[in-house]
Enzyme design. Structure first.
Site, PDB file in Angstrom:
ATOM      1  N   LEU A 133      69.338   8.601  36.525  1.00  0.00           N
ATOM      2  CA  LEU A 133      69.862   9.898  36.948  1.00  0.00           C
ATOM      3  C   LEU A 133      71.310   9.812  37.417  1.00  0.00           C
ATOM      4  O   LEU A 133      71.927  10.842  37.695  1.00  0.00           O
ATOM      5  CB  LEU A 133      68.995  10.469  38.084  1.00  0.00           C
ATOM      6  CG  LEU A 133      67.501  10.600  37.789  1.00  0.00           C
ATOM      7  CD1 LEU A 133      66.755  11.083  39.040  1.00  0.00           C
ATOM      8  CD2 LEU A 133      67.257  11.552  36.629  1.00  0.00           C
ATOM      9  N   TYR A 183      83.501  15.852  29.756  1.00  0.00           N
ATOM     10  CA  TYR A 183      82.200  15.620  30.378  1.00  0.00           C
ATOM     11  C   TYR A 183      81.120  15.517  29.312  1.00  0.00           C
ATOM     12  O   TYR A 183      80.308  14.580  29.306  1.00  0.00           O
ATOM     13  CB  TYR A 183      81.885  16.744  31.357  1.00  0.00           C
ATOM     14  CG  TYR A 183      80.498  16.671  31.953  1.00  0.00           C
ATOM     15  CD1 TYR A 183      80.132  15.613  32.775  1.00  0.00           C
ATOM     16  CD2 TYR A 183      79.546  17.663  31.699  1.00  0.00           C
ATOM     17  CE1 TYR A 183      78.855  15.530  33.324  1.00  0.00           C
ATOM     18  CE2 TYR A 183      78.277  17.597  32.238  1.00  0.00           C
ATOM     19  CZ  TYR A 183      77.933  16.535  33.052  1.00  0.00           C
ATOM     20  OH  TYR A 183      76.666  16.459  33.584  1.00  0.00           O
ATOM     21  N   LYS A 243      78.663  12.309  28.202  1.00  0.00           N
ATOM     22  CA  LYS A 243      77.197  12.388  28.204  1.00  0.00           C
ATOM     23  C   LYS A 243      76.632  12.026  26.831  1.00  0.00           C
ATOM     24  O   LYS A 243      75.618  11.327  26.717  1.00  0.00           O
ATOM     25  CB  LYS A 243      76.753  13.793  28.617  1.00  0.00           C
ATOM     26  CG  LYS A 243      76.842  14.059  30.108  1.00  0.00           C
ATOM     27  CD  LYS A 243      75.873  13.179  30.879  1.00  0.00           C
ATOM     28  CE  LYS A 243      75.746  13.549  32.335  1.00  0.00           C
ATOM     29  NZ  LYS A 243      74.824  12.663  33.065  1.00  0.00           N
ATOM     30  N   ASN A 255      71.756  24.188  33.756  1.00  0.00           N
ATOM     31  CA  ASN A 255      72.056  24.268  35.186  1.00  0.00           C
ATOM     32  C   ASN A 255      70.765  24.128  35.991  1.00  0.00           C
ATOM     33  O   ASN A 255      69.819  24.891  35.787  1.00  0.00           O
ATOM     34  CB  ASN A 255      72.717  25.615  35.510  1.00  0.00           C
ATOM     35  CG  ASN A 255      74.035  25.793  34.776  1.00  0.00           C
ATOM     36  OD1 ASN A 255      75.041  25.228  35.161  1.00  0.00           O
ATOM     37  ND2 ASN A 255      74.011  26.561  33.694  1.00  0.00           N
ATOM     38  N   PRO A 257      45.048  44.814  79.068  1.00  0.00           N
ATOM     39  CA  PRO A 257      43.640  44.960  79.481  1.00  0.00           C
ATOM     40  C   PRO A 257      43.308  46.414  79.817  1.00  0.00           C
ATOM     41  O   PRO A 257      44.080  47.113  80.481  1.00  0.00           O
ATOM     42  CB  PRO A 257      43.548  44.070  80.720  1.00  0.00           C
ATOM     43  CG  PRO A 257      44.608  43.039  80.524  1.00  0.00           C
ATOM     44  CD  PRO A 257      45.737  43.755  79.837  1.00  0.00           C
ATOM     45  N   GLY A 258      42.147  46.857  79.300  1.00  0.00           N
ATOM     46  CA  GLY A 258      41.687  48.212  79.574  1.00  0.00           C
ATOM     47  C   GLY A 258      42.312  49.283  78.717  1.00  0.00           C
ATOM     48  O   GLY A 258      41.936  50.461  78.808  1.00  0.00           O
TER      49      GLY A 258
END
Length: 369
Positions: free
Chosen positions: A53, A103, A107, A132, A281-282
């Site tokens: 890689l 590039y 490659k 990409n 509560p209540g």
């Protein structure tokens, strides 16, 4: 297996190693530009599979393209040949290998070198021409527009799009890693001499930015993107990974009175709304009914009772609920209902309703149970 990963500290390398370490018992031989060079020889001697890689895509001079993408590949293959190691080797190439630029040419030279190596040694080679790639741990302001957009929008920085109609061919890092794991198991997706990730997303640049801006706005709107769309789901996960450390949380508007509080968490256009209700509560809340709006109540802390009555009946139905026994209670239409706290502490209820509240059409009518 002993798996050699060159470029181990790079975007794809980090994600691949994280997956292999989490799901397999393979021994990972990590090699990056900061690794002791002498280790490459021993790694190439014992490797059972090589993920190559490592590469150069943002050099200071064009000559570095060939040096990094062809030169190091040659060094790697020479080390394998030295030890007569003909294990399978995968190389990370690019769709630009088909183009005439420094590039792409570097490659392509790496690909050709690998093919010649295969012809000479009989080793299996897997050449992946990636488009990409986007996802977590990709460096912004480097070579990924998606990473840069995510980074900037998460920080309220401007993004620049010269042509929003430009389309990108994108592959998600998890799909890349999944394909590489398939390759490790001998199940790669071959398309002639080239291997490929099977899931590719073709998306307009402007649409990517619009989606990312909607993710940023979703916190204020309490909305959730459309997770049924595969690309939206992947982009949202990617965006969250670029949040700065002080932006992991965001406030919600609590509607507070003497009875407790009611806070909306999530709104969606097609899956309704989720809220948290806290009753003192209540206290009894509710005493209303709906024509079409329906709800689900889940008490997660405290004890209480949910009461129902059909509009045309005097019978009151009671469900006693508690955080000690998780159960969802459906609130049917045409029944007036309420929820009362029978305990001595606050009662916390998660509430789902099938539609987000619209004050112009509330479909909510007061009536004592």
């Amino acid at each position: 297996m002993k798996v050699l990963v060159t470029g181990s500290n790079g975007f794809i390398g980090k994600n691949l190693i994280a997956e292999l370490e989490a799901t397999t018992k393979h021994e990972i031989l990590s090699y990056d530009r900061d690794t002791d060079v002498s280790l490459l020889d021993s790694y190439c001697e014992k490797a059972d599979f090589v993920f190559h890689l490592a590469g150069v895509n943002r050099p200071e001079t064009e000559a570095e393209f060939m040096m990094g993408n062809f030169g190091f590949t040659s060094t790697l293959l020479d080390a394998l040949k030295k030890h007569n190691n003909t294990c399978p080797i995968m190389i990370s190439s690019s769709i630009q290998a088909a183009l005439s630029n420094p590039y792409g040419e570097s490659k392509k030279a790496g690909e050709d070198l690998l093919k010649a190596y295969s012809d000479e040694t009989g080793a299996e080679v897997l050449i992946y021409r990636f488009p990409n790639v986007f996802g977590k741990w990709c460096r912004p302001n480097y070579n990924s527009a998606v990473a840069t957009f995510c980074h900037n929008i998460a920080r309220d920085l401007p993004v620049m799009v010269n042509d929003p109609d430009v389309t990108l061919n994108l592959v998600y890092i998890d799909d890349v890693v999944k394909e590489l794991v398939y390759a490790l198991d001998g199940k790669e997706n071959r398309q002639g001499d080239i291997c490929a990730v099977s899931t590719i997303h073709i998306v307009r640049l402007g649409d990517i930015v619009s989606l990312l801006e909607s993710f940023e706005a979703s916190r204020e709107e309490r909305s959730i993107p459309n997770m049924a769309d595969a690309f939206t789901k992947k982009l949202y996960s990617t965006y969250l990974s670029y949040l700065p450390k002080d932006k992991f949380s965001y406030p919600l508007k609590m509607n507070v009175d003497q009875r407790g509080s009611f806070t909306e968490i999530i709104r969606t256009p097609d899956r309704g709304q989720v809220s948290v209700n806290i009753s003192k509560p209540g206290i009894t809340k509710g005493n209303h009914w709906h024509h079409t709006k329906n709800e689900k109540f889940l008490v997660v802390s405290g004890t209480g009772v949910i009461r129902f009555r059909n509009l045309y009946s005097k019978e009151v139905i009671e469900y006693f609920v508690s955080g000690e026994k998780m159960e969802v209670v459906d609130i049917p239409v045409g029944y007036t209902h309420n929820i009362g706290n029978l305990g001595s502490t606050d009662m916390v209820t998660i509430m789902w309703v099938n539609e987000s509240f619209n004050p112009e059409e509330p479909d909510t009518y007061y009536l004592e149970v």
